[in-house]
Scaffold this motif. Structure first.
Motif, PDB file in Angstrom:
ATOM      1  N   LEU A 197       0.820  -1.228   0.000  1.00 45.72           N
ATOM      2  CA  LEU A 197       0.000   0.000   0.000  1.00 45.72           C
ATOM      3  C   LEU A 197       0.850   1.273   0.000  1.00 45.72           C
ATOM      4  O   LEU A 197       0.728   2.126  -0.877  1.00 45.72           O
ATOM      5  N   LEU A 198       1.729   1.409   0.988  1.00 44.37           N
ATOM      6  CA  LEU A 198       2.532   2.642   1.072  1.00 44.37           C
ATOM      7  C   LEU A 198       3.788   2.581   0.218  1.00 44.37           C
ATOM      8  O   LEU A 198       4.280   3.612  -0.237  1.00 44.37           O
ATOM      9  N   GLY A 199       4.295   1.356  -0.024  1.00 45.16           N
ATOM     10  CA  GLY A 199       5.486   1.209  -0.866  1.00 45.16           C
ATOM     11  C   GLY A 199       5.285   1.861  -2.226  1.00 45.16           C
ATOM     12  O   GLY A 199       6.173   2.548  -2.754  1.00 45.16           O
ATOM     13  N   TRP A 229      11.375  -3.525  -4.320  1.00 44.55           N
ATOM     14  CA  TRP A 229      11.715  -4.881  -3.878  1.00 44.55           C
ATOM     15  C   TRP A 229      10.534  -5.442  -3.102  1.00 44.55           C
ATOM     16  O   TRP A 229      10.015  -4.789  -2.184  1.00 44.55           O
ATOM     17  N   ASP A 230      10.130  -6.666  -3.444  1.00 48.88           N
ATOM     18  CA  ASP A 230       9.009  -7.264  -2.713  1.00 48.88           C
ATOM     19  C   ASP A 230       9.017  -8.776  -2.931  1.00 48.88           C
ATOM     20  O   ASP A 230       9.553  -9.261  -3.922  1.00 48.88           O
ATOM     21  N   ILE A 231       8.389  -9.509  -1.998  1.00 54.12           N
ATOM     22  CA  ILE A 231       8.216 -10.949  -2.235  1.00 54.12           C
ATOM     23  C   ILE A 231       6.974 -11.187  -3.092  1.00 54.12           C
ATOM     24  O   ILE A 231       6.770 -12.283  -3.593  1.00 54.12           O
ATOM     25  N   ASN A 273      13.636   1.483   3.948  1.00 55.16           N
ATOM     26  CA  ASN A 273      13.253   0.245   4.632  1.00 55.16           C
ATOM     27  C   ASN A 273      11.788   0.363   5.031  1.00 55.16           C
ATOM     28  O   ASN A 273      11.445   0.967   6.054  1.00 55.16           O
ATOM     29  N   ASN A 274      10.924  -0.218   4.201  1.00 51.69           N
ATOM     30  CA  ASN A 274       9.482  -0.011   4.365  1.00 51.69           C
ATOM     31  C   ASN A 274       8.721  -1.296   4.701  1.00 51.69           C
ATOM     32  O   ASN A 274       7.686  -1.247   5.350  1.00 51.69           O
ATOM     33  N   ALA A 275       9.258  -2.458   4.274  1.00 48.45           N
ATOM     34  CA  ALA A 275       8.500  -3.710   4.447  1.00 48.45           C
ATOM     35  C   ALA A 275       8.319  -4.053   5.921  1.00 48.45           C
ATOM     36  O   ALA A 275       9.228  -3.883   6.734  1.00 48.45           O
ATOM     37  N   THR A 315       4.588  -7.624  18.441  1.00 48.41           N
ATOM     38  CA  THR A 315       5.705  -7.478  17.502  1.00 48.41           C
ATOM     39  C   THR A 315       5.672  -6.138  16.765  1.00 48.41           C
ATOM     40  O   THR A 315       6.716  -5.598  16.415  1.00 48.41           O
ATOM     41  N   TYR A 316       4.471  -5.613  16.543  1.00 50.39           N
ATOM     42  CA  TYR A 316       4.397  -4.348  15.808  1.00 50.39           C
ATOM     43  C   TYR A 316       5.117  -3.253  16.610  1.00 50.39           C
ATOM     44  O   TYR A 316       5.916  -2.491  16.070  1.00 50.39           O
ATOM     45  N   SER A 317       4.832  -3.204  17.918  1.00 56.26           N
ATOM     46  CA  SER A 317       5.501  -2.213  18.782  1.00 56.26           C
ATOM     47  C   SER A 317       7.005  -2.456  18.841  1.00 56.26           C
ATOM     48  O   SER A 317       7.799  -1.524  18.752  1.00 56.26           O
ATOM     49  N   GLY A 361      -2.146   5.959  11.008  1.00 54.28           N
ATOM     50  CA  GLY A 361      -2.901   5.021  10.174  1.00 54.28           C
ATOM     51  C   GLY A 361      -3.544   5.681   8.957  1.00 54.28           C
ATOM     52  O   GLY A 361      -4.098   6.778   9.048  1.00 54.28           O
ATOM     53  N   VAL A 362      -3.460   4.978   7.827  1.00 56.14           N
ATOM     54  CA  VAL A 362      -4.063   5.463   6.583  1.00 56.14           C
ATOM     55  C   VAL A 362      -5.486   4.919   6.480  1.00 56.14           C
ATOM     56  O   VAL A 362      -5.725   3.739   6.780  1.00 56.14           O
ATOM     57  N   TYR A 363      -6.399   5.765   6.043  1.00 54.99           N
ATOM     58  CA  TYR A 363      -7.778   5.305   5.863  1.00 54.99           C
ATOM     59  C   TYR A 363      -7.883   4.432   4.609  1.00 54.99           C
ATOM     60  O   TYR A 363      -7.538   4.859   3.511  1.00 54.99           O
TER      61      TYR A 363
HETATM   62  N1  LIG Z   1      -0.731   1.468   6.242  1.00 52.75           N
HETATM   63  C1  LIG Z   1      -0.689   2.210   7.342  1.00 52.75           C
HETATM   64  O1  LIG Z   1      -1.712   2.772   7.787  1.00 52.75           O
HETATM   65  C2  LIG Z   1       0.625   2.416   8.052  1.00 52.75           C
HETATM   66  C3  LIG Z   1       0.685   3.309   9.124  1.00 52.75           C
HETATM   67  C4  LIG Z   1       1.888   3.485   9.786  1.00 52.75           C
HETATM   68  C5  LIG Z   1       3.014   2.797   9.379  1.00 52.75           C
HETATM   69  N2  LIG Z   1       2.921   1.925   8.332  1.00 52.75           N
HETATM   70  C6  LIG Z   1       4.148   1.218   7.942  1.00 52.75           C
HETATM   71  O2  LIG Z   1       4.368   1.436   6.561  1.00 52.75           O
HETATM   72  C7  LIG Z   1       5.005   0.310   5.985  1.00 52.75           C
HETATM   73  C8  LIG Z   1       4.196  -0.176   4.777  1.00 52.75           C
HETATM   74  O3  LIG Z   1       2.900  -0.501   5.212  1.00 52.75           O
HETATM   75  P1  LIG Z   1       1.754  -0.944   4.202  1.00 52.75           P
HETATM   76  O4  LIG Z   1       0.475  -0.548   4.801  1.00 52.75           O
HETATM   77  O5  LIG Z   1       2.098  -0.501   2.840  1.00 52.75           O
HETATM   78  O6  LIG Z   1       1.877  -2.537   4.300  1.00 52.75           O
HETATM   79  P2  LIG Z   1       1.575  -3.632   3.185  1.00 52.75           P
HETATM   80  O7  LIG Z   1       1.297  -4.889   3.930  1.00 52.75           O
HETATM   81  O8  LIG Z   1       0.565  -3.132   2.203  1.00 52.75           O
HETATM   82  O9  LIG Z   1       2.967  -3.761   2.433  1.00 52.75           O
HETATM   83  C9  LIG Z   1       4.048  -4.465   2.963  1.00 52.75           C
HETATM   84  C10 LIG Z   1       4.787  -5.096   1.797  1.00 52.75           C
HETATM   85  O10 LIG Z   1       5.945  -5.773   2.291  1.00 52.75           O
HETATM   86  C11 LIG Z   1       6.104  -6.953   1.527  1.00 52.75           C
HETATM   87  N3  LIG Z   1       6.907  -7.942   2.250  1.00 52.75           N
HETATM   88  C12 LIG Z   1       6.532  -8.715   3.295  1.00 52.75           C
HETATM   89  N4  LIG Z   1       7.528  -9.543   3.651  1.00 52.75           N
HETATM   90  C13 LIG Z   1       8.567  -9.294   2.803  1.00 52.75           C
HETATM   91  C14 LIG Z   1       9.864  -9.858   2.642  1.00 52.75           C
HETATM   92  N5  LIG Z   1      10.298 -10.850   3.423  1.00 52.75           N
HETATM   93  N6  LIG Z   1      10.666  -9.367   1.660  1.00 52.75           N
HETATM   94  C15 LIG Z   1      10.230  -8.382   0.828  1.00 52.75           C
HETATM   95  N7  LIG Z   1       9.006  -7.810   0.932  1.00 52.75           N
HETATM   96  C16 LIG Z   1       8.175  -8.266   1.906  1.00 52.75           C
HETATM   97  C17 LIG Z   1       4.669  -7.453   1.302  1.00 52.75           C
HETATM   98  O11 LIG Z   1       4.593  -8.371   0.223  1.00 52.75           O
HETATM   99  C18 LIG Z   1       3.942  -6.139   1.041  1.00 52.75           C
HETATM  100  O12 LIG Z   1       3.881  -5.841  -0.346  1.00 52.75           O
HETATM  101  C19 LIG Z   1       5.115  -0.727   7.088  1.00 52.75           C
HETATM  102  O13 LIG Z   1       6.383  -0.630   7.689  1.00 52.75           O
HETATM  103  C20 LIG Z   1       4.040  -0.294   8.068  1.00 52.75           C
HETATM  104  O14 LIG Z   1       4.298  -0.721   9.369  1.00 52.75           O
HETATM  105  C21 LIG Z   1       1.758   1.705   7.663  1.00 52.75           C
END
Ligand SMILES: NC(=O)c1ccc[n+]([C@@H]2O[C@H](COP(=O)([O-])OP(=O)(O)OC[C@H]3O[C@@H](n4cnc5c(N)ncnc54)[C@H](O)[C@@H]3O)[C@@H](O)[C@H]2O)c1
Length: 275
Positions: A23-25, A42-44, A95-97, A185-187, A218-220
């Motif tokens: 989503l945010l990537g 980069w993603d799995i 570093n987003n994953a 784990t999130y914390s 958090g994103v809506y």
């Molecule tokens: N969405 C929100 O509201 C929000 C709010 C605050 C912080 N965040 C942080 O933003 C970041 C992105 O969140 P998001 O909502 O886009 O999450 P998401 O779950 O949509 O995306 C995470 C991505 O990481 C990939 N991933 C998982 N394991 C992996 C691995 N071993 N190797 C490579 N890629 C891998 C997944 O396939 C997925 O595409 C996270 O760190 C999250 O904690 C999100």
């Protein structure tokens, strides 16, 4: 263009974004592209090439999408050298994953509760959110250090500074053992990223590598009304974030605009952590 605005430019700079198909990537990748940079996703997730191809079309850049498991050192090294072969340089690592296991209750117990959280799930979450950031920073950061140039940006969360408010997830009809909670784990991952950010910012300060983090709220994304109503009450600005509201901060922290910033955490949470 005025000089200070020019500093926002990421013209020809190459940015690796882990979890780039999420989503945010995608938003981070678009932000890099909007500023003239080359996003490498980069993603799995196998769809990562399709996601990158769409960004290339939409922003007229040569974005790359690559399948990488960031918990695996060999996979990171191998794919990183492919990036260098293809685009010849690296300037930015985001570093987003992270795992964000959905807060749900099963029939009998809630698996997300601290007392029920399995070691296996703990290890999986730490492996992606923390070990993945460590390994990518080690491989890519070392290369940056040799070149004496780089930016590392860790995507954290408002839960890197506050504890989850478990009342947000509470279901009145369920007894305590079945109540879902935000997993521990999130914390731990997000607080850990603060440590990694501060550690690396001083470790590589003399190598011209800046290391910062961002703590988004958090994103809506169409969450249930009950949840949105509850969380909104905790946010002074009275709403969750829009999907695109972190893009400008990404450009700021990845570009020369933030040239005197390192070791910092930029909090963008609608004021939630102030209350
Ligand atoms: N969405 C929100 O509201 C929000 C709010 C605050 C912080 N965040 C942080 O933003 C970041 C992105 O969140 P998001 O909502 O886009 O999450 P998401 O779950 O949509 O995306 C995470 C991505 O990481 C990939 N991933 C998982 N394991 C992996 C691995 N071993 N190797 C490579 N890629 C891998 C997944 O396939 C997925 O595409 C996270 O760190 C999250 O904690 C999100």
């Amino acid at each position: 263009m005025k000089n200070s605005l020019k500093k926002f430019s990421l013209e020809n700079r190459v940015a690796i974004i882990t979890g780039g198909a999420g989503l945010l990537g995608v938003q981070h990748a678009e932000a890099i592209a909007e500023a003239g940079g080359i996003p490498v996703l980069w993603d799995i997730n196998k769809d990562v090439s399709k996601v990158a191809a769409k960004i290339s079309r939409d922003y007229k850049v040569s974005s790359l999408g690559m399948i990488v498991d960031i918990t695996n050192h060999e996979s990171i090294e191998k794919i990183f050298y492919q990036v260098l072969d293809k685009v010849g340089r690296i300037d930015i690592l985001i570093n987003n994953a992270a795992n964000d296991p959905k807060v749900k209750s099963s029939k009998h117990i809630s698996w997300s509760r601290f007392e029920n959280y399995t070691l296996d799930q703990w290890n999986k979450d730490i492996a992606v959110g923390l070990t993945g950031a460590f390994l990518c920073s080690q491989v890519i950061g070392n290369f940056m250090a040799e070149k004496n140039n780089g930016v590392i940006l860790n995507i954290s969360s408002d839960l890197s500074i506050i504890s989850p408010d478990q009342r947000l997830y509470k279901k009145e009809e369920l007894k305590e053992s079945k109540q879902p909670v935000k997993p521990v784990t999130y914390s731990v991952v997000k607080h850990g990223l603060t440590g990694l950010t501060r550690y690396l910012s001083t470790y590589w300060a003399d190598k011209n590598i800046r290391v910062n983090s961002i703590s988004p709220g958090g994103v809506y994304t169409d969450q249930p009304d009950e949840f949105v109503k509850k969380i909104t009450k905790l946010i002074p600005l009275g709403r969750m974030a829009n999907l695109d509201e972190y893009k400008a901060a990404i450009i700021f922290l990845c570009s020369d605009t933030s040239s005197y910033m390192t070791g910092s955490n930029l909090v963008i949470d609608g004021g939630r952590s102030i209350w």
